[in-house]
Design an enzyme around this catalytic site. Structure first.
Site, PDB file in Angstrom:
ATOM      1  N   GLY A 117      -3.666 -64.340 -49.449  1.00  0.00           N
ATOM      2  CA  GLY A 117      -4.534 -63.448 -50.202  1.00  0.00           C
ATOM      3  C   GLY A 117      -5.167 -64.162 -51.377  1.00  0.00           C
ATOM      4  O   GLY A 117      -4.971 -65.370 -51.581  1.00  0.00           O
TER       5      GLY A 117
ATOM      6  N   PHE B  73      -8.840 -65.482 -59.808  1.00  0.00           N
ATOM      7  CA  PHE B  73      -9.313 -66.865 -59.899  1.00  0.00           C
ATOM      8  C   PHE B  73      -8.448 -67.827 -59.078  1.00  0.00           C
ATOM      9  O   PHE B  73      -8.323 -68.997 -59.407  1.00  0.00           O
ATOM     10  CB  PHE B  73      -9.366 -67.324 -61.366  1.00  0.00           C
ATOM     11  CG  PHE B  73      -8.080 -67.141 -62.117  1.00  0.00           C
ATOM     12  CD1 PHE B  73      -7.086 -68.101 -62.088  1.00  0.00           C
ATOM     13  CD2 PHE B  73      -7.870 -66.002 -62.875  1.00  0.00           C
ATOM     14  CE1 PHE B  73      -5.912 -67.936 -62.795  1.00  0.00           C
ATOM     15  CE2 PHE B  73      -6.691 -65.827 -63.583  1.00  0.00           C
ATOM     16  CZ  PHE B  73      -5.706 -66.799 -63.543  1.00  0.00           C
TER      17      PHE B  73
ATOM     18  N   LYS C 129      -0.605 -72.117 -54.630  1.00  0.00           N
ATOM     19  CA  LYS C 129      -1.647 -71.376 -55.350  1.00  0.00           C
ATOM     20  C   LYS C 129      -2.796 -72.332 -55.650  1.00  0.00           C
ATOM     21  O   LYS C 129      -2.620 -73.345 -56.338  1.00  0.00           O
ATOM     22  CB  LYS C 129      -1.054 -70.805 -56.639  1.00  0.00           C
ATOM     23  CG  LYS C 129      -1.987 -69.922 -57.436  1.00  0.00           C
ATOM     24  CD  LYS C 129      -1.228 -69.371 -58.654  1.00  0.00           C
ATOM     25  CE  LYS C 129      -2.115 -68.478 -59.515  1.00  0.00           C
ATOM     26  NZ  LYS C 129      -1.369 -67.951 -60.697  1.00  0.00           N
TER      27      LYS C 129
ATOM     28  N   GLU D 120       8.168 -71.132 -55.068  1.00  0.00           N
ATOM     29  CA  GLU D 120       8.939 -70.565 -53.973  1.00  0.00           C
ATOM     30  C   GLU D 120       8.131 -69.480 -53.275  1.00  0.00           C
ATOM     31  O   GLU D 120       7.262 -68.848 -53.867  1.00  0.00           O
ATOM     32  CB  GLU D 120      10.252 -69.997 -54.490  1.00  0.00           C
ATOM     33  CG  GLU D 120      10.070 -68.845 -55.471  1.00  0.00           C
ATOM     34  CD  GLU D 120      11.381 -68.256 -55.940  1.00  0.00           C
ATOM     35  OE1 GLU D 120      12.265 -68.043 -55.094  1.00  0.00           O
ATOM     36  OE2 GLU D 120      11.513 -68.009 -57.155  1.00  0.00           O
ATOM     37  N   LEU D 121       8.423 -69.275 -51.992  1.00  0.00           N
ATOM     38  CA  LEU D 121       7.717 -68.264 -51.216  1.00  0.00           C
ATOM     39  C   LEU D 121       8.480 -66.945 -51.287  1.00  0.00           C
ATOM     40  O   LEU D 121       9.647 -66.870 -50.900  1.00  0.00           O
ATOM     41  CB  LEU D 121       7.578 -68.714 -49.761  1.00  0.00           C
ATOM     42  CG  LEU D 121       6.844 -67.748 -48.830  1.00  0.00           C
ATOM     43  CD1 LEU D 121       5.377 -67.623 -49.231  1.00  0.00           C
ATOM     44  CD2 LEU D 121       6.966 -68.210 -47.373  1.00  0.00           C
ATOM     45  N   LEU D 122       7.793 -65.913 -51.782  1.00  0.00           N
ATOM     46  CA  LEU D 122       8.387 -64.576 -51.846  1.00  0.00           C
ATOM     47  C   LEU D 122       7.666 -63.663 -50.857  1.00  0.00           C
ATOM     48  O   LEU D 122       6.881 -64.118 -50.026  1.00  0.00           O
ATOM     49  CB  LEU D 122       8.291 -64.038 -53.270  1.00  0.00           C
ATOM     50  CG  LEU D 122       9.039 -64.869 -54.325  1.00  0.00           C
ATOM     51  CD1 LEU D 122       8.711 -64.395 -55.735  1.00  0.00           C
ATOM     52  CD2 LEU D 122      10.545 -64.829 -54.081  1.00  0.00           C
TER      53      LEU D 122
ATOM     54  N   ASP E 170       0.918 -59.308 -68.612  1.00  0.00           N
ATOM     55  CA  ASP E 170       0.204 -58.763 -67.450  1.00  0.00           C
ATOM     56  C   ASP E 170       1.198 -58.231 -66.420  1.00  0.00           C
ATOM     57  O   ASP E 170       1.068 -58.497 -65.222  1.00  0.00           O
ATOM     58  CB  ASP E 170      -0.698 -59.825 -66.818  1.00  0.00           C
ATOM     59  CG  ASP E 170      -1.732 -59.212 -65.873  1.00  0.00           C
ATOM     60  OD1 ASP E 170      -1.987 -57.985 -65.989  1.00  0.00           O
ATOM     61  OD2 ASP E 170      -2.276 -59.938 -65.026  1.00  0.00           O
TER      62      ASP E 170
END
Length: 630
Positions: free
Chosen positions: A316, A320, A338, A389-391, A439
């Protein structure tokens, strides 16, 4: 003109501020003359005779749009005293009006204006009208530029953009059905129609009339008293452990561990400033130079980034950045990569995020304190990359999918208790480092395990130290704390406010303070939570941007959103918002008093009375035993 002034004063005494305002505007613009009173008397006599012939008929229909227009024109012409012949064009619509209770009220009002001594008979006529002509709120007409259901407590988001609030012929706040059950009586103060109710009644005026209209609304709805309350007297807090400041010359905790700089010269102190650094790898093709063909990084499945990370799936995108699921070919582990957009401001903000992620990963175990674990970061093909890490899904997407496609709701009170505790543990740790997340929202909390109900807090791109220059543009709007919006001083407790919004949203499936503007958000906060502390209006730097001197919320109408705006129009229009009354109990629809108290504490409008993360963890709600809970 004296008669017009008397009519205007009469409307004011009846609380019909909008009608009085519009009448005065008409007088200013056209200066009409009342020179045909006999015609008005004949017309009213004709109307009253027709009504008497209809009084035995019990059929009362709703107001059709075409009838509303006729009623408005008729009332306007009665007030301006035209000739009876001018009503011939309305003969077809007039007969249908005789069945409307609202029309009966209108005529009674006009009759009172023209034929009675208002100073002597005002109160008796009003009482008689209310007794003989009781009506539902839906029957009441509105006057001015059009009709709007906002004036009779029927505010809908789609209508607000195209319709304006007007006054009713008579006040209807006292006309309310008795509750049919104890359950209804518990939420009798809830003026919201449904979960999509915007939470306020809307009025409009020109900029030059803002002061006058504001005063009229303040008198009608009880402002400024309704907008503010005395500040609570609080007992001084006693620090309970935690990391203490290093000393008078240090802004960060004394026991804070800083990640290694990999540079012998740093850290370096100069003029009371400690400079530090971290190394950012630049990965490149040794046999190529020059710029990339495009500024956008191409996402190609099975391609390899920087010779190490094989792209498995596109996860996804955010404002930015893009998120990719990749296989780390060095460790054989799945990771999240990312990709930051090729934009200087975005890159600078992400460099800050790397600095903060290194700091929080260095001082605690990410798995025990429930925040994101950083693995790698580098610069490659004109883009900055951050590897973590992948969540799993974020709470917003997971909750929405669960409610739309699964029979059993995942976030019951038990699981919500577990999730909330984990978020508070993460916030307690981050706040102990003098950091503010800035945030916190459902999109920035990711599921780690569905079966064990484990979550982690992510996205520290907007985070800052409490001693930084604090901006008034932080937090996503629906989760933004009041002190941020109004330009007051703030600290880490703005994250606690955001958490309160998240807990309410996960429990109901609806955004608690849904809005289409900051003013709309403030209106919902005032209606659901309550008035602001008095000191907010004294210290808030942005108060004048949202409140009039009478403490009525207002906003300037944007040209592209105003359907009545024309390119030649030079008049600035103002919307005034009067909050509807509601409560957390009404919005959450639960009788669990301990849970309601907990959410209410998180959403304490007085920042000083709002608990810290550590204090919130000690709330009795975490000791309540629920299925799937702690």
């Amino acid at each position: 003109m004296e008669i017009f002034d008397a009519i205007s004063d009469y409307l004011e005494t009846k609380g019909l501020h909008r009608s009085a305002y519009l009448l005065r505007q008409t007088l200013k613009s056209s200066s009409p003359k009342l020179n045909n009173a006999e015609s008005a008397k004949k017309l009213l006599s004709h109307i009253l005779t027709s009504l008497q012939n209809k009084e035995n008929q019990n059929s009362h229909t709703g107001i059709a749009p075409e009838n509303e227009d006729v009623m408005e024109n008729l009332m306007s012409r009665i007030i301006s005293s035209p000739a009876v012949s001018e009503y011939q064009e309305m003969s077809k619509g007039f007969d249908s009006l005789l069945n409307l209770r609202a029309f009966h009220k209108m005529v009674k009002c006009a009759e009172q204006l023209f034929f009675e001594n208002e100073s002597q008979n005002q109160s008796s006529v009003a009482a008689e009208s209310n007794k003989n002509l009781e009506s539902s709120e839906e029957d009441l007409p509105c006057f001015g530029q059009g009709s709007s259901n906002n004036s009779v407590h029927e505010s809908k988001t789609s209508e607000i953009k195209s319709q304006l609030s007007q006054d009713e012929i008579f006040e209807t706040s006292d006309v309310r059905e008795e509750p049919k059950s104890k359950e209804v009586s518990k939420i009798i103060d809830d003026e919201y129609e449904n979960d999509d109710d915007p939470g306020f009644e809307l009025y409009q005026c020109n900029e030059e009339d803002l002061v006058y209209v504001s005063k009229q609304l303040a008198q009608k709805y009880g402002f400024p008293q309704r907008a503010s309350c005395p500040k609570k007297l609080l007992k001084p807090r006693t620090p309970k452990g935690g990391i203490k400041p290093a000393g008078p010359n240090s802004l960060l905790p004394a026991e804070l561990i800083f990640p290694p700089s990999d540079e012998s010269m740093y850290p370096l102190e100069y003029e009371n400033v400690t400079y530090d650094c971290y190394h950012l790898k630049v990965i490149y093709d040794r046999e190529r130079t020059g710029f990339e063909e495009t500024k956008d990084f191409p996402v190609i499945i099975d391609s390899v980034i920087a010779g190490r990370y094989q792209v498995i799936e596109y996860l996804g995108s955010a404002a930015f950045s893009k998120a990719l699921q990749c296989l780390d070919m060095l460790t054989k582990q799945l990771v999240c990569v990312k990709v930051i957009e090729n934009n200087k401001d975005y890159v600078d903000q992400s460099l800050d995020e790397i600095k903060i992620l290194r700091l929080i990963n260095c001082n605690a175990d990410p798995d025990k304190t429930n925040f994101l674990k950083v693995i790698d970061y580098f610069y490659h093909k004109e883009h900055l990359f951050i590897v973590t890490e992948l969540l799993r899904d974020n709470l917003y997407e997971f909750s929405r999918y669960n409610r739309d496609h699964e029979a059993e709701l995942y976030f019951n009170l038990g699981r919500l208790q577990r999730v909330t505790q984990q978020i508070l543990i993460a916030l307690e740790y981050v706040h102990s480092l003098h950091l503010i997340h800035c945030d916190l929202k459902p999109e920035n909390i990711l599921m780690k395990s569905y079966s064990r109900c484990e979550v982690k807090v992510i996205d520290f791109g907007s985070s800052c130290f409490i001693h930084d220059h604090l901006s008034s543009y932080v937090q996503s709007r629906s989760y933004r704390a009041p002190e941020v919006i109004l330009g007051c001083r703030y600290d880490s407790k703005i994250d606690i406010w955001s958490l309160g919004c998240i807990v309410a949203e996960l429990f109901t499936g609806n955004v608690l303070f849904q809005n289409d503007s900051v003013q709309g958000l403030l209106a919902r906060v005032m209606g659901i939570i309550g008035p602001f502390p008095e000191d907010v209006f004294k210290t808030g730097k942005l108060i004048k941007h949202f409140f009039t001197d009478d403490r009525i919320l207002y906003r300037v109408v944007e040209e592209d959103k105003d359907e009545s705006f024309t390119p030649t129009s030079s008049v600035t229009k103002i919307h005034l918002l009067v909050p509807k009354k509601s409560s957390l109990k009404a919005r959450l629809r639960t009788d669990d008093e301990v849970f309601l108290d907990f959410v209410g504490k998180l959403l304490e409008i007085d920042r000083d009375a709002r608990p810290t993360a550590k204090e919130a963890l000690e709330h009795p709600w975490f000791k309540v035993k629920y299925p799937d809970g702690l």
